[in-house]
Scaffold this active site. Sequence first.
Site, short mmCIF file in Angstrom:
data_model
loop_
_atom_site.label_atom_id
_atom_site.label_comp_id
_atom_site.label_asym_id
_atom_site.label_seq_id
_atom_site.Cartn_x
_atom_site.Cartn_y
_atom_site.Cartn_z
N HIS A 1 -24.71 42.64 10.75
CA HIS A 1 -23.42 42.99 11.03
C HIS A 1 -22.69 42.52 9.87
CE1 HIS A 1 -19.43 43.01 12.93
NE2 HIS A 1 -19.99 43.69 13.81
N ASN B 1 -21.00 44.31 21.57
CA ASN B 1 -21.14 43.24 20.59
C ASN B 1 -20.02 42.28 20.95
OD1 ASN B 1 -21.56 41.41 18.60
ND2 ASN B 1 -20.54 42.65 17.04
N SER C 1 -13.59 50.18 16.23
CA SER C 1 -12.45 50.19 16.98
C SER C 1 -12.59 51.17 18.12
CB SER C 1 -11.08 50.52 16.38
OG SER C 1 -10.83 49.31 15.59
N LYS D 1 -19.73 39.38 19.95
CA LYS D 1 -19.23 38.36 19.13
C LYS D 1 -19.10 37.03 19.79
CE LYS D 1 -16.96 42.00 16.76
NZ LYS D 1 -16.17 42.62 15.71
N GLU E 1 -20.71 51.09 10.44
CA GLU E 1 -19.54 50.72 10.85
C GLU E 1 -18.82 50.45 9.41
OE1 GLU E 1 -19.93 48.09 14.82
OE2 GLU E 1 -20.63 46.98 13.21
N GLY F 1 -12.44 45.80 14.55
CA GLY F 1 -11.61 44.87 15.03
C GLY F 1 -10.00 45.12 14.53
N GLU G 1 -19.88 41.12 9.62
CA GLU G 1 -19.14 39.77 9.68
C GLU G 1 -20.50 38.97 9.38
OE1 GLU G 1 -17.86 39.82 13.83
OE2 GLU G 1 -16.48 41.26 13.01
C1 PEP Z 1 -18.16 45.60 16.06
O1 PEP Z 1 -18.16 44.18 16.44
O2 PEP Z 1 -19.21 45.83 15.50
C2 PEP Z 1 -17.00 46.49 16.29
C3 PEP Z 1 -17.17 47.69 16.09
O3 PEP Z 1 -16.00 45.76 16.67
P1 PEP Z 1 -14.72 46.68 17.36
O4 PEP Z 1 -15.05 47.41 18.34
O5 PEP Z 1 -13.92 45.60 17.86
O6 PEP Z 1 -14.10 47.26 16.13
#
Ligand code: PEP
Length: 251
Positions: free
Chosen positions: A95, A9, A213, A11, A167, A173, A97
């Site tokens: 997601h 992803n 992460s 973003k 998640e 992040g 976000e």
């Molecule tokens: C994500 O954007 O879904 C995500 C898990 O980001 P990161 O791997 O940077 O934590």
Amino acid sequence: MRKPIIAGNWKMNKTHEEAVSFIEEIKGHVPSGNEVETVVCAPALFLKEMNDKAAGSDVHIGAQTMHFEESGAFTGEISPAALKDLGITYSIIGHSERREMFNETDESVNQKVHAAFSYGITPIMCCGESLEQRENNETEKVVRAQVAKGFEGISAEKASDVVVAYEPIWAIGTGKSSSAEDADETCGTVRKVLAELYDQDTAEKVRIQYGGSVKPENIDGYMEKEHIDGALVGGASLKPDAFLKLVEAGA
Ligand code: PEP
């Protein structure tokens, strides 16, 4: 046997040139699509050219969000029909976000899951608890509700094609990943809910990713777990070499 799925992803990152050269760089090196499904979810502006570049390879290109309506007065939104028209066959849906900053709800997530199937798009449906919810021991309750609403009205046949990305919001992040044991426990909860909503056979078919992460150094711990069938990866998916390592770990 569930086929692992590793999805990046990006973003709101990368230029058009960077996006296209990323695909050129990785496409000859990803493991065969029989071993692992590789998906790169990129900004909408780059999807067509990335998809053209990925043609004939084992790399699939996905969107990061889509609307549930085919067309209309939805300024700035992305139509599922337009994605289909471009040959895009995956989209992240709900997601955290998007839920936090763009008012997506369990209800709109459900509408989008329905729409995705109408346009031949595999939904990567996200769920996960906030830090506050985790500290209040509400993880199971929150994830149960998100999954139950997200799958509402989806037939068992289609349900088995949904990819669920668990998640935990506090791990996205932040560099603070969930332990593999905790992640597996909640992915197991997702599977249990699916068995309750449908049946054990359907639940066993659904692929569940962990996201938060994930990086080349920690992915193996997740992939070993019973209920984790892949990863949704933000930061570590931006560099071709790191992304390739993640996909190799998934295979
Ligand atoms: C994500 O954007 O879904 C995500 C898990 O980001 P990161 O791997 O940077 O934590």
